[in-house]
Design a protein around this motif. Structure first.
Motif, short mmCIF file in Angstrom:
data_model
loop_
_atom_site.label_atom_id
_atom_site.label_comp_id
_atom_site.label_asym_id
_atom_site.label_seq_id
_atom_site.Cartn_x
_atom_site.Cartn_y
_atom_site.Cartn_z
N VAL A 1 0.85 -1.18 -0.23
CA VAL A 1 -0.12 0.17 0.08
C VAL A 1 0.86 1.23 0.00
O VAL A 1 1.71 1.53 0.77
CB VAL A 1 -0.54 0.16 0.94
CG1 VAL A 1 -1.70 1.30 1.27
CG2 VAL A 1 -1.77 -0.80 1.58
N LEU B 1 -1.92 -1.03 -3.83
CA LEU B 1 -3.00 -0.39 -3.64
C LEU B 1 -2.25 0.63 -3.87
O LEU B 1 -1.07 1.00 -3.10
CB LEU B 1 -3.99 -0.65 -2.45
CG LEU B 1 -5.04 -1.90 -2.85
CD1 LEU B 1 -5.33 -1.63 -1.21
CD2 LEU B 1 -5.37 -1.77 -3.80
N GLY C 1 -6.69 2.20 2.55
CA GLY C 1 -5.61 1.06 2.15
C GLY C 1 -5.43 -0.49 2.43
O GLY C 1 -5.56 -1.39 2.17
#
Length: 416
Positions: free
Chosen positions: A305, A324, A337
């Motif tokens: 993330v 992400l 996230g």
């Protein structure tokens, strides 16, 4: 090919040193490769350059050794060639100016590669005619001061190529630097496959790593993780690294009551065994020139993330597939996230497998192959240019001889 790298200090710790050694050792499987360090301050390098790579230095700063040169009078005088606009300027001197110049003027190689702006300027000014001159950009053009940009714009046209670690930075160089005839190529840093089995996605740890510096925004990560803990107190965060922000981050952890959930682990080398203990990587930087830790985590099977900051994360992570991307500085989005992956075991493990597969493109063999093709093209272009110069010279010489003969014949006619 004989390939020579010029680096600030190969005996220190840093991403440029690691990626230079990764590249040099891989190229050395097929070519004659050396790494020349301007400085040497310890007996052995922290990172291994590889058994086939020659490592030597120009200025010895090992105190207490017979070769120590820190008290040389030239070392006390400021540098005149290394640009004053470069961040490392105070570490350079009249002694380094002279040693680098001597090295470059006698260097017998096909390719010489600089690894920071000041050394690229040395190469542009002082490398003897013949070797292909390549300047690497390990940061980004946008992070350089305006005076340094002007310095580079003055000297970089003498290089044959400039390489950046992202396509975004290559585009910036092409747009702003006006380098006619200089090839600008984006070639990412390389990260070798870890020597440990990849993470299985079951450990309840989020892992972050890097310098404890303001640009890494670990304060934002800690605040975001406070929101994670409120929903999933069974998960914890480990942050690896050292730096000036440590005391500030320690105080923030204590203030938020996160001392049982967020841990400042200090530096670790190698990091691979620590990555694989976790299941998610986290990067909350406001700026990344590339994103070495993102690739390291992915090579260990962790989805990451990351903030979608300039320049690297968006070129490394395929958002929603192997990691992400979240907005810079937004604690709610970062926490969301992390929780998306924490709360979905199947998604987290699927993304981890995808990260492991997609990060293979950063393997040293892949990256070295791209450099090998670039160097080969430039060497061939230089050979062709040299051949054309020689042919042109021969034709001109022949023309002058013909012209001289014609004038002599004309004089004889006139005399008759």
């Amino acid at each position: 090919m004989h390939i020579s790298f010029l680096i600030h200090n190969a005996y220190g710790i840093g991403g440029t040193i690691r990626t230079t050694f990764n590249l040099a050792s891989t190229l050395a499987e097929q070519h004659d490769v050396e790494v020349v360090s301007v400085f040497r301050h310890r007996e052995e390098p922290v990172f291994s350059p590889g058994g086939k790579v020659r490592l030597r230095h120009l200025v010895d700063l090992r105190k207490g050794t017979p070769g120590y040169e820190g008290d040389d009078p030239e070392y006390e005088r400021p540098a005149a060639v290394f640009p004053a606009t470069e961040g490392r300027y105070k570490q350079y001197s009249a002694l380094t100016d002279r040693r680098i110049a001597e090295h470059l003027r006698t260097l017998d190689s096909d390719v010489v590669v600089g690894t920071r702006p000041g050394l690229n300027v040395h190469i542009a000014q002082q490398a003897r005619r013949g070797p292909v001159r390549v300047g690497q950009e390990h940061l980004t053009l946008s992070t350089h001061s305006q005076p340094l940009k002007l310095t580079l714009r003055t000297h970089y046209p003498r290089l044959d190529a400039v390489t950046t670690v992202t396509e975004a930075d290559a585009a910036t160089y092409r747009k702003l630097m006006r380098l006619p005839g200089v090839r600008v190529e984006a070639v990412p840093n390389s990260i070798p496959a870890p020597a440990v089995a990849p993470a299985d996605g079951t450990g309840k740890w989020v892992v972050a790593a890097g310098r404890l510096a303001p640009a890494k925004r670990y304060d934002v990560l800690i605040r975001a993780f406070e929101k994670v803990v409120a929903e999933r107190p069974d998960w914890k965060l480990r942050i690896y690294g050292a730096g000036a922000e440590r005391a500030k981050l320690r105080a923030l952890i204590d203030k938020r009551g996160l001392y049982n959930h967020v841990f400042l682990m200090g530096p670790a080398n190698p990091l691979d065994p620590e990555w694989v203990k976790g299941s998610i990587g986290a990067v909350t930087s406001s700026l990344e020139s590339f994103g070495m830790t993102i690739v390291e985590a992915m090579r260990c099977g962790l989805p990451v993330v990351s903030t979608d900051c300039p320049h690297g994360p968006g070129e490394i992570i395929d958002d929603g597939v192997d990691g992400l991307l979240v907005p810079v500085g937004k604690t709610d989005k970062i926490a969301a996230g992390l929780l998306k992956l924490i709360n979905d075991d199947e998604l987290r493990q699927r993304m981890g497998r995808a990260a492991l597969a997609s990060s293979a493109r950063f393997d040293p063999a892949e990256v070295a192959g791209r450099y090998e093709r670039l160097f080969g093209d430039l060497v061939a272009r230089g050979s062709l240019r040299g051949s054309l110069h020689r042919t042109r010279g021969a034709l001109l010489s022949s023309a002058f001889r013909t012209s001289d003969a014609s004038r002599s014949a004309l004089r004889r006619v006139r005399a008759a």
